[in-house]
Design an enzyme around this catalytic site. Structure first.
Site, mmCIF file in Angstrom:
data_model
loop_
_atom_site.group_PDB
_atom_site.id
_atom_site.type_symbol
_atom_site.label_atom_id
_atom_site.label_comp_id
_atom_site.label_asym_id
_atom_site.label_seq_id
_atom_site.Cartn_x
_atom_site.Cartn_y
_atom_site.Cartn_z
ATOM 1 N N GLY A 19 0.856 -1.182 0.000
ATOM 2 C CA GLY A 19 0.000 0.000 0.000
ATOM 3 C C GLY A 19 0.892 1.232 0.000
ATOM 4 N N ALA A 21 2.077 2.920 2.445
ATOM 5 C CA ALA A 21 3.151 2.873 3.439
ATOM 6 C C ALA A 21 4.316 2.022 2.942
ATOM 7 C CB ALA A 21 2.613 2.332 4.764
ATOM 8 N N SER A 47 -6.068 -0.657 1.421
ATOM 9 C CA SER A 47 -7.013 0.469 1.472
ATOM 10 C C SER A 47 -6.522 1.655 0.664
ATOM 11 C CB SER A 47 -7.172 0.957 2.919
ATOM 12 O OG SER A 47 -7.788 0.003 3.706
ATOM 13 N N TRP A 50 -8.087 2.962 -2.384
ATOM 14 C CA TRP A 50 -9.491 3.378 -2.236
ATOM 15 C C TRP A 50 -9.643 4.747 -1.561
ATOM 16 C CZ3 TRP A 50 -12.450 -1.595 -0.265
ATOM 17 C CH2 TRP A 50 -12.341 -2.587 -1.241
ATOM 18 N N ALA A 51 -8.549 5.309 -1.093
ATOM 19 C CA ALA A 51 -8.658 6.592 -0.372
ATOM 20 C C ALA A 51 -9.286 7.634 -1.278
ATOM 21 C CB ALA A 51 -7.292 7.036 0.114
ATOM 22 N N GLY A 53 -10.644 11.179 -0.034
ATOM 23 C CA GLY A 53 -10.514 12.604 0.280
ATOM 24 C C GLY A 53 -9.157 13.171 -0.092
ATOM 25 N N GLY A 54 -8.091 12.634 0.482
ATOM 26 C CA GLY A 54 -6.757 13.120 0.161
ATOM 27 C C GLY A 54 -5.821 13.046 1.355
ATOM 28 N N GLU A 119 -11.761 19.675 5.412
ATOM 29 C CA GLU A 119 -12.586 18.566 5.895
ATOM 30 C C GLU A 119 -12.936 18.809 7.353
ATOM 31 O OE1 GLU A 119 -10.503 14.903 5.048
ATOM 32 O OE2 GLU A 119 -11.302 14.809 3.022
ATOM 33 N N HIS A 238 -16.708 4.633 10.040
ATOM 34 C CA HIS A 238 -17.105 5.725 9.155
ATOM 35 C C HIS A 238 -18.621 5.802 9.171
ATOM 36 C CE1 HIS A 238 -17.493 8.394 5.782
ATOM 37 N NE2 HIS A 238 -16.184 8.569 5.806
ATOM 38 N N ARG A 284 -16.617 12.510 13.732
ATOM 39 C CA ARG A 284 -16.994 11.261 13.076
ATOM 40 C C ARG A 284 -17.650 10.262 14.041
ATOM 41 N NH1 ARG A 284 -12.543 8.886 8.867
ATOM 42 N NH2 ARG A 284 -13.291 10.397 7.353
ATOM 43 N N HIS A 343 -13.730 1.301 9.675
ATOM 44 C CA HIS A 343 -13.054 2.059 8.624
ATOM 45 C C HIS A 343 -11.561 2.196 8.854
ATOM 46 C CE1 HIS A 343 -12.718 4.960 5.427
ATOM 47 N NE2 HIS A 343 -12.303 5.917 6.234
ATOM 48 N N ARG A 378 -9.054 9.427 14.717
ATOM 49 C CA ARG A 378 -8.206 9.961 13.642
ATOM 50 C C ARG A 378 -8.865 11.175 13.002
ATOM 51 N NH1 ARG A 378 -8.025 8.453 7.587
ATOM 52 N NH2 ARG A 378 -10.164 7.934 8.097
ATOM 53 N N SER A 383 -4.215 9.867 8.002
ATOM 54 C CA SER A 383 -3.558 8.550 7.940
ATOM 55 C C SER A 383 -2.565 8.484 6.792
ATOM 56 C CB SER A 383 -4.577 7.426 7.820
ATOM 57 O OG SER A 383 -5.690 7.833 7.089
HETATM 58 C C1 LIG Z 1 -12.564 3.678 1.431
HETATM 59 C C2 LIG Z 1 -11.440 4.347 2.186
HETATM 60 C C3 LIG Z 1 -11.187 5.692 2.010
HETATM 61 C C4 LIG Z 1 -10.139 6.323 2.707
HETATM 62 N N1 LIG Z 1 -9.859 7.640 2.474
HETATM 63 C C5 LIG Z 1 -8.779 8.211 3.094
HETATM 64 C C6 LIG Z 1 -8.396 9.547 2.781
HETATM 65 O O1 LIG Z 1 -8.993 10.208 1.947
HETATM 66 N N2 LIG Z 1 -7.315 10.056 3.447
HETATM 67 C C7 LIG Z 1 -6.606 9.352 4.382
HETATM 68 O O2 LIG Z 1 -5.641 9.882 4.950
HETATM 69 N N3 LIG Z 1 -6.956 8.073 4.660
HETATM 70 C C8 LIG Z 1 -8.004 7.489 4.033
HETATM 71 N N4 LIG Z 1 -8.330 6.192 4.319
HETATM 72 C C9 LIG Z 1 -7.432 5.418 5.180
HETATM 73 C C10 LIG Z 1 -6.166 5.089 4.385
HETATM 74 O O3 LIG Z 1 -6.522 4.790 3.048
HETATM 75 C C11 LIG Z 1 -5.416 3.918 4.999
HETATM 76 O O4 LIG Z 1 -5.202 4.137 6.350
HETATM 77 C C12 LIG Z 1 -4.061 3.756 4.297
HETATM 78 O O5 LIG Z 1 -4.234 3.667 2.910
HETATM 79 C C13 LIG Z 1 -3.358 2.515 4.810
HETATM 80 O O6 LIG Z 1 -2.192 2.354 4.038
HETATM 81 P P1 LIG Z 1 -1.208 1.167 4.352
HETATM 82 O O7 LIG Z 1 -0.147 1.214 3.322
HETATM 83 O O8 LIG Z 1 -0.846 1.186 5.768
HETATM 84 O O9 LIG Z 1 -2.107 -0.156 4.152
HETATM 85 P P2 LIG Z 1 -2.869 -0.716 2.843
HETATM 86 O O10 LIG Z 1 -2.986 0.285 1.764
HETATM 87 O O11 LIG Z 1 -4.139 -1.315 3.332
HETATM 88 O O12 LIG Z 1 -1.895 -1.841 2.315
HETATM 89 C C14 LIG Z 1 -1.662 -3.023 3.043
HETATM 90 C C15 LIG Z 1 -0.797 -3.935 2.215
HETATM 91 O O13 LIG Z 1 -0.410 -5.047 3.027
HETATM 92 C C16 LIG Z 1 -0.615 -6.256 2.330
HETATM 93 N N5 LIG Z 1 -0.839 -7.317 3.322
HETATM 94 C C17 LIG Z 1 -1.689 -7.320 4.389
HETATM 95 N N6 LIG Z 1 -1.548 -8.462 5.084
HETATM 96 C C18 LIG Z 1 -0.603 -9.191 4.444
HETATM 97 C C19 LIG Z 1 -0.016 -10.465 4.666
HETATM 98 N N7 LIG Z 1 -0.381 -11.250 5.692
HETATM 99 N N8 LIG Z 1 0.930 -10.890 3.801
HETATM 100 C C20 LIG Z 1 1.322 -10.132 2.745
HETATM 101 N N9 LIG Z 1 0.812 -8.916 2.491
HETATM 102 C C21 LIG Z 1 -0.140 -8.461 3.331
HETATM 103 C C22 LIG Z 1 -1.813 -5.975 1.416
HETATM 104 O O14 LIG Z 1 -1.847 -6.863 0.320
HETATM 105 C C23 LIG Z 1 -1.493 -4.536 0.989
HETATM 106 O O15 LIG Z 1 -0.582 -4.562 -0.081
HETATM 107 C C24 LIG Z 1 -9.372 5.565 3.632
HETATM 108 C C25 LIG Z 1 -9.645 4.217 3.815
HETATM 109 C C26 LIG Z 1 -10.663 3.598 3.100
HETATM 110 C C27 LIG Z 1 -10.922 2.139 3.305
#
Ligand SMILES: Cc1cc2nc3c(=O)[nH]c(=O)nc-3n(C[C@H](O)[C@H](O)[C@H](O)COP(=O)(O)OP(=O)(O)OC[C@H]3O[C@@H](n4cnc5c(N)ncnc54)[C@H](O)[C@@H]3O)c2cc1C
Length: 529
Positions: A19, A21, A47, A50-51, A53-54, A119, A238, A284, A343, A378, A383
């Site tokens: 993702g 991060a 996730s 799918w973000a 807002g920004g 926001e 959410h 929220r 969420h 949050r 995030s």
């Molecule tokens: C619909 C939606 C809208 C959002 N809008 C916003 C927004 O506008 N602004 C904002 O700041 N935040 C928003 N958020 C929150 C934000 O998107 C998430 O907190 C953020 O994207 C998380 O990023 P991440 O890289 O930590 O995890 P993720 O993007 O969820 O990525 C996780 C990764 O880990 C991998 N993974 C998980 N478990 C395993 C495993 N056991 N083995 C191997 N791989 C694994 C997955 O395949 C994926 O590649 C939103 C969330 C959602 C659901």
């Protein structure tokens, strides 16, 4: 128990998760080598894509990092760490500059300046966005393209990590499975540094906005290896997931309420103004709880955007518009049915200001980490900002550390047992008993149900990971006898005068689950000793 089919030694860091991060950390690590391992496809999983807002960053002329930090601390409801809030607010604009360097194109004013949206609970317009509600997809497309052309980054897709490999108290690798059934292959990936970027826990709940892979496996794996988990009880719901029976539930972004959309019941009655002076723009958790109660009383709840947006809906919020139209609802002409959905997880693997966990050799970043930024609630769009700031910090710390390569062999750790699937009963239990509103008897019942599922799991590693995370959320919720931010206890509706963060190990959660509910979580410093 069978041995890993093969062992792959990576030269630098293993980054688990693709993702925002994971990809951003790997890009910031360059030229230090990174092997990204992900169960999903890079740029399309988790996730992040799918973000809507920004990303929050104090980039406007009327804004400052101290105002951003103040808003973040206020939203955190007394639980957040103000030092971390200041650090994230200060470094978030650099994260945006890095994203632009990696190819992200944000919406701009005619003058060329970044266009900034406002926001709920932000005192200034500071949300950097793309085409209204496409921030996640656009940023992830840019990051995956950049990662694909960065020579120091290798990507192994389709591997589900099942267990952290630990030797002499130090994380040295992950066991991961590729394929299913008879074709399943178990690989031990080893590296001097392991970074977890595995996302959130939403799919532990029956109604969620998260992809179904966001099931808290990273938190569970780290906890099973002994890591301290912080603030696990704080799950943000959410308020306005689109309620058309889809799993996961698509999101109607908060920005719609920011534009003046109102919440009504099936008779057209608005109920938010009677609950909070900010009406639909109340925090929220307040909006989510109010909708939850309306639904529990037998009403249906709708987001009515007709007056606020009307025919401009499709142009201004193309993603939400397309989702509604696919479900047979034209949001310019009819109200959208909504319900609260799990969420975002404020809790996670306890991390210090460099993303270090309590296990040597294991860093964490993004939603699976709990840095203290979000506290009990949050602030919208913080995030992604946190993932950027901590991605850069983790990268600097990992690349700057002199870490010996792991010794040959990995005894005493053994490979995990492999089967799989997310127990459906768990999702129902979490939604019913550890959801928007909680109380002691229900939390005890949930912990009992989780223990039963554990016994029935036959030691399957995926199940043990998700059940460990669920247990930590329920145990921490049982321990916190007060209502604060996203954690609401019907039997303890007031907040204490001085609420603090919670820190638990899996062993402590197990003690709580076994009935020792007067056990008090200790600080991560003491646990590191
Ligand atoms: C619909 C939606 C809208 C959002 N809008 C916003 C927004 O506008 N602004 C904002 O700041 N935040 C928003 N958020 C929150 C934000 O998107 C998430 O907190 C953020 O994207 C998380 O990023 P991440 O890289 O930590 O995890 P993720 O993007 O969820 O990525 C996780 C990764 O880990 C991998 N993974 C998980 N478990 C395993 C495993 N056991 N083995 C191997 N791989 C694994 C997955 O395949 C994926 O590649 C939103 C969330 C959602 C659901």
């Amino acid at each position: 128990m069978r041995a890993a089919d093969n062992t792959i030694d990576a030269p630098g860091a293993i980054v688990l998760g693709a993702g925002i991060a994971g990809l951003f950390t790997a890009l910031k690590l360059a030229p230090f080598p990174a092997l990204i391992i992900a169960s999903g496809q890079s740029g399309h999983s988790g996730s992040s894509v799918w973000a809507q807002g920004g990303i929050a960053a104090a980039a406007g002329p009327d804004d400052s990092s101290s105002l951003h930090a103040q808003d973040t601390v206020a939203a955190a409801a007394g639980i957040g760490d103000s030092r971390i809030a200041e650090l994230v607010a200060r470094e978030a604009p650099q994260g945006i500059d890095d994203l632009i360097r990696f190819g992200a194109q944000f919406d701009r004013e005619p003058s060329g300046r970044l266009s900034l949206a406002r926001e709920a609970a932000h005192s200034r317009a500071r949300i950097v966005h793309v085409s209204g509600d496409r921030a996640g997809a656009a940023v992830m497309a840019a990051l995956s393209a950049a990662a694909a052309t960065t020579p120091s980054i290798a990507i192994a897709e389709g591997f589900e990590a099942l267990e952290l490999a630990v030797l002499d108290g130090r994380a040295i690798g992950v066991f991961a499975r590729h394929g299913f059934g008879r074709d399943a292959r178990l690989v031990l990936f080893r590296a001097p540094a392991i970074v977890f970027a595995t996302g959130g826990v939403g799919a532990l709940y029956a109604v969620t906005t998260n992809p179904l892979e966001s099931r808290g496996q990273g938190v569970g794996m780290a906890a099973r290896a002994g890591a301290v988990i912080a603030d696990a009880e704080f799950v943000q719901f959410h308020p306005t997931a689109i309620d058309t029976g889809r799993d996961p539930a698509p999101l109607a972004t908060e920005a719609l309420r920011g534009e003046g959309a109102v919440l009504v019941d099936e008779t057209g009655r608005r109920f938010m103004p009677a609950i909070h002076p900010a009406g639909e723009l109340a925090p929220r958790d307040v909006v989510a709880r109010t909708i939850h109660r309306e639904i529990a009383r037998g009403h249906r709840v709708f987001l009515d955007c007709r007056r606020a947006l009307g025919d401009s809906f499709g142009r201004r919020f193309p993603t939400v518009y397309a989702t509604c139209m696919n479900a047979g609802i034209d949001p310019a002409k009819a109200p959208i049915p909504v319900a609260p959905a799990a969420h975002y997880h404020m809790g996670g693997i306890a991390s210090d200001e460099y993303g270090r966990s309590s296990i040597a050799g294991l860093w964490c970043v993004g939603e699976c980490a709990s840095t203290g930024l979000h506290g009990a609630n949050r602030l919208a769009s913080n995030s992604l900002a946190e993932a950027l700031v901590f991605g850069a910090r983790v990268a600097a710390d990992v690349a700057g550390s002199t870490i010996a390569r792991p010794r040959e062999g990995c005894a005493p750790c053994g490979p995990p047992r492999v089967a799989s699937a997310l127990p459906r009963a768990l999702r129902r239990t979490m939604s019913l008993l550890v959801g928007v509103e909680r109380e002691e008897a229900e939390l005890r019942e949930a912990l009992g149900a989780i223990q039963k599922l554990e016994h029935a799991s036959g030691g399957d590693a995926t199940s043990l990971n998700v059940l460990a995370t669920a247990k930590l959320v329920a145990a921490a919720a049982l321990q916190r006898r007060e209502s604060v931010g996203a954690h609401f206890r019907r039997d303890y509706p007031q907040a204490s005068l001085n609420p603090g963060r919670s820190f638990l190990t899996l062993h402590e959660a197990e003690v709580i689950a076994a009935g020792c509910d007067d056990f008090v979580g200790r600080s991560p410093e003491r646990k590191r000793q």
